[in-house]
Enzyme design. Structure first.
Site, short mmCIF file in Angstrom:
data_model
loop_
_atom_site.label_atom_id
_atom_site.label_comp_id
_atom_site.label_asym_id
_atom_site.label_seq_id
_atom_site.Cartn_x
_atom_site.Cartn_y
_atom_site.Cartn_z
NE ARG A 1 11.40 65.82 91.25
CZ ARG A 1 11.15 65.99 89.95
NH1 ARG A 1 10.38 66.99 89.55
NH2 ARG A 1 11.66 65.17 89.06
CB SER B 1 22.16 72.49 86.25
OG SER B 1 22.65 73.66 86.85
CG ASN C 1 14.12 73.25 82.90
OD1 ASN C 1 15.24 72.96 83.29
ND2 ASN C 1 13.38 72.42 82.20
CE1 TYR C 2 10.68 71.18 87.79
CE2 TYR C 2 11.27 71.27 85.46
CZ TYR C 2 10.33 71.13 86.45
OH TYR C 2 9.01 70.94 86.11
CE LYS D 1 27.67 77.12 82.88
NZ LYS D 1 26.74 78.15 83.31
CG ASP E 1 34.25 76.03 74.08
OD1 ASP E 1 33.20 75.41 74.33
OD2 ASP E 1 34.50 76.56 72.98
CD GLU F 1 19.23 64.54 83.01
OE1 GLU F 1 19.08 63.61 83.79
OE2 GLU F 1 18.90 65.71 83.29
NE ARG G 1 7.08 69.57 83.49
CZ ARG G 1 6.23 68.85 82.75
NH1 ARG G 1 5.35 69.46 81.97
NH2 ARG G 1 6.23 67.56 82.82
CB CYS G 2 13.44 68.11 79.36
SG CYS G 2 13.34 67.17 80.88
CB THR G 3 9.36 65.16 80.56
OG1 THR G 3 9.16 65.89 81.76
CG2 THR G 3 10.63 64.34 80.65
NE ARG H 1 14.99 64.20 86.21
CZ ARG H 1 16.13 64.38 85.58
NH1 ARG H 1 16.17 65.06 84.48
NH2 ARG H 1 17.25 63.91 86.06
N1 LIG Z 1 16.49 65.81 79.25
C1 LIG Z 1 16.40 66.47 80.39
O1 LIG Z 1 16.40 65.89 81.45
C2 LIG Z 1 16.27 67.96 80.40
C3 LIG Z 1 15.88 68.60 81.58
C4 LIG Z 1 15.75 69.98 81.58
C5 LIG Z 1 16.02 70.71 80.44
N2 LIG Z 1 16.40 70.07 79.32
C6 LIG Z 1 16.62 70.81 78.08
O2 LIG Z 1 17.32 72.03 78.38
C7 LIG Z 1 16.93 73.03 77.46
C8 LIG Z 1 16.56 74.27 78.22
O3 LIG Z 1 17.54 74.62 79.15
P1 LIG Z 1 18.56 75.81 78.89
O4 LIG Z 1 17.91 76.86 78.04
O5 LIG Z 1 19.11 76.22 80.22
O6 LIG Z 1 19.68 75.06 78.02
P2 LIG Z 1 21.07 75.62 77.49
O7 LIG Z 1 21.66 74.56 76.62
O8 LIG Z 1 20.94 76.99 76.95
O9 LIG Z 1 21.97 75.79 78.82
C9 LIG Z 1 22.23 74.69 79.67
C10 LIG Z 1 23.53 74.96 80.42
O10 LIG Z 1 24.61 74.94 79.49
C11 LIG Z 1 25.44 76.06 79.73
N3 LIG Z 1 26.14 76.35 78.48
C12 LIG Z 1 25.74 77.11 77.45
N4 LIG Z 1 26.69 77.11 76.48
C13 LIG Z 1 27.68 76.31 76.92
C14 LIG Z 1 28.93 75.90 76.38
N5 LIG Z 1 29.35 76.30 75.19
N6 LIG Z 1 29.70 75.07 77.11
C15 LIG Z 1 29.28 74.65 78.32
N7 LIG Z 1 28.13 75.00 78.89
C16 LIG Z 1 27.34 75.83 78.19
C17 LIG Z 1 24.45 77.12 80.19
O11 LIG Z 1 25.13 78.18 80.84
C18 LIG Z 1 23.60 76.30 81.12
O12 LIG Z 1 24.26 76.13 82.36
C19 LIG Z 1 15.76 72.45 76.68
O13 LIG Z 1 16.20 72.00 75.43
C20 LIG Z 1 15.32 71.27 77.53
O14 LIG Z 1 14.63 70.26 76.83
C21 LIG Z 1 16.53 68.71 79.27
#
Ligand SMILES: NC(=O)c1ccc[n+]([C@@H]2O[C@H](COP(=O)([O-])OP(=O)(O)OC[C@H]3O[C@@H](n4cnc5c(N)ncnc54)[C@H](O)[C@@H]3O)[C@@H](O)[C@H]2O)c1
Length: 483
Positions: free
Chosen positions: A109, A157, A160-161, A183, A221, A256, A289-291, A443
């Protein structure tokens, strides 16, 4: 290019070179299924700075290239990814516990996404506006409206994907003439590194995409507030997203974030179809999955029949190891599994009935269906990111809409009904980015616009929209000499 060959920890790509960090620290990746994996480098602040400034330099040349030239890199990247499909899929499987077949699909994909992005970029033709179409304007003025890159895009990113959601930021950024500092999530960084290896093999100009590895909580940060970052494109949890958007100040963000997607099942719905979609929409990849469908709002009259139908279909879910292509596999971490268990316990304490599941082995949570969920339970509002679906019984359509909209989230919603007119009317009322009529929330296809409202996001993606979101309009006004 240098080979990626470090066994204990993968190197990062900085300005065309694969390197180990001078920090001499590495970060372990804990596989959900206990598989052995290498770690990644914990980069220092000065290495992060070099990644951003290197990208800034590389971007200038890249922006001068035509869309067609940029597209060549993306076509080659898609080819390399497909050549590495098995290796990347195996890494996704080990690193984030996704079934091998789904991991392979993710890679294919992603290659499709990149190719389509290259095509779409070539169709960004710009616009010409005649000044004479405004009352007090002049027909001797013309605006040439082009799309210019924003500069350096910071792509962050989630786990999960790890390949698809990263490329969904990088490819549109590149075709738009931007450089990228990428990152990946810590769990996801190995798959992300291999994806960047494929891009490097495809002929990536030095510095155009730099890979930054390290804990988000440690270097996040610094990255976000770096003065040479021109746009932040983040996918992840809502709390992290909100904090990023506050710290980013005037730097544009695309976010997202989380969701609490409802499946609204009306009394005239095809219950068999609704139940099948709820099961695959709610439990595949363990609901991570977010969705994913994260709550069911069903009209009282049909609730018993729907719950029985969902329960029946849950029997066909394969539970176990990602290596066996199970649908429900161990969650990403014990912290994530504890969180889901806490939500289930809270619901049971407050009177929810367990129709199926509520069994845990390590991080593996069996698919759980909770009936009789009420709005005073946490599971009615919080995003479990695990295989648990709460069923809330509602009196009528208005109550379904009201509970759906009371959520802080607004990603997607499904409506199951045979009455199209009513579906469209309800869809208008729902505070979400997309409404699925008679289908599960999901999605894609990836060229559809994709967005969340409220705590689910800011900005729009989906291939064309993604390119537009990461470029800005540049207006050149031609003032013609009057005849
Ligand atoms: N809306 C969408 O398209 C979509 C798609 C996939 C996942 N998600 C959401 O993502 C979440 C799950 O993913 P996750 O557990 O990896 O999320 P997460 O917020 O823990 O981490 C996401 C990313 O942010 C980074 N990160 C963490 N703290 C940070 C900071 N202080 N500054 C900058 N970057 C930082 C992480 O290292 C990682 O790369 C769920 O809430 C899900 O719904 C949303």
């Amino acid at each position: 290019m240098n080979k990626v060959e470090v066994i204990n920890a993968y190197p990062f790509l900085l300005n065309g070179e694969w390197k180990d960090s001078t920090s001499e620290r590495t970060i372990e990746i804990e596989s959900p299924s206990g598989a052995e994996t290498p770690g990644v480098q914990a980069m220092t602040e000065s290495e992060v700075n070099a990644a951003v400034t290197g990208a800034k330099d590389a971007q200038k040349n890249w922006a001068r290239k035509s869309f067609a030239e940029r597209a060549q890199l993306l076509y080659a990247w898609a080819d390399e990814l497909l050549l590495m499909k098995d290796e990347i899929a195996e890494t996704i499987m080990k690193e984030v516990g996704k079934g091998f077949a789904s991991a392979e699909k993710e890679v294919v994909r992603t290659a499709d996404f990149i190719t389509y992005t290259a095509e779409e970029g070539k169709r960004l033709h710009g616009e010409l506006i005649n000044g004479g179409s405004f009352n007090s304007g002049s027909a001797n003025k013309f605006a040439l409206v082009n799309r210019n890159p924003v500069g350096v895009v910071l792509a962050i990113s989630p786990f999960n994907y790890p390949v698809n959601l990263a490329a969904a930021k990088i490819a549109p950024a590149l075709i738009g003439g931007n450089a990228v500092v990428f990152k990946p999530a810590t769990q996801g960084a190995l798959s992300g590194t291999l994806m960047i290896k494929a891009l490097d093999m495809a002929g990536l100009p030095s510095g155009l995409v730099n890979l930054v590895t390290g804990k988000g909580s440690e270097i996040g940060d610094h990255l976000i507030t770096h003065p040479q970052i021109d746009l932040i494109n983040f996918t992840g949890g809502s709390e992290t997203g909100k904090s990023i958007s506050q710290k980013a100040a005037m730097v544009p963000v695309i976010l997202e974030l989380g969701g609490k997607d409802p499946a609204i099942v009306l009394e005239d719905a095809d219950l068999d179809k609704a139940a099948a979609d709820i099961v695959s929409g709610g439990y595949s990849y363990s609901g991570q999955r977010c969705t994913a469908i994260k709550r069911v709002l069903v009209q009282d009259e049909k609730a018993d029949a729907l719950v029985a139908n969902i329960k029946d279909k849950m029997d066909s879910l394969k539970i176990g190891a990602p290596e066996d292509n199970a649908d429900v596999t161990p969650l990403i971490s014990s912290k994530a599994a504890d969180y889901v268990t806490g939500l289930i316990d809270n619901a049971i304490e407050k009177g929810a009935n367990v129709v199926s599941g509520n069994h845990r082995e390590g991080n593996l949570i069996y698919p759980t269906l909770l009936d009789g969920v009420t709005t005073d339970m946490k599971i009615a509002w919080e995003e479990p990111f695990g295989p648990v679906i709460p069923v809330l019984r509602v009196k009528n359509v208005d109550e379904a809409i009201s509970i759906a909209n009371e959520s802080e989230y607004g990603l997607q919603a499904s409506i199951f009904t045979k009455n199209m007119e009513q579906a469209i009317q309800i869809g208008h009322e729902l505070e979400v980015g997309s409404v699925q009529v008679n289908g599960k929330t999901e999605r894609g296809p990836d060229h559809f616009p994709f967005l969340g409202v409220k705590s689910s996001g800011v900005g729009v993606q989906g291939i064309r929209k993604g390119i537009e979101s990461m470029t800005r309009e540049k207006v050149t006004v031609l003032n013609m000499t009057q005849g």
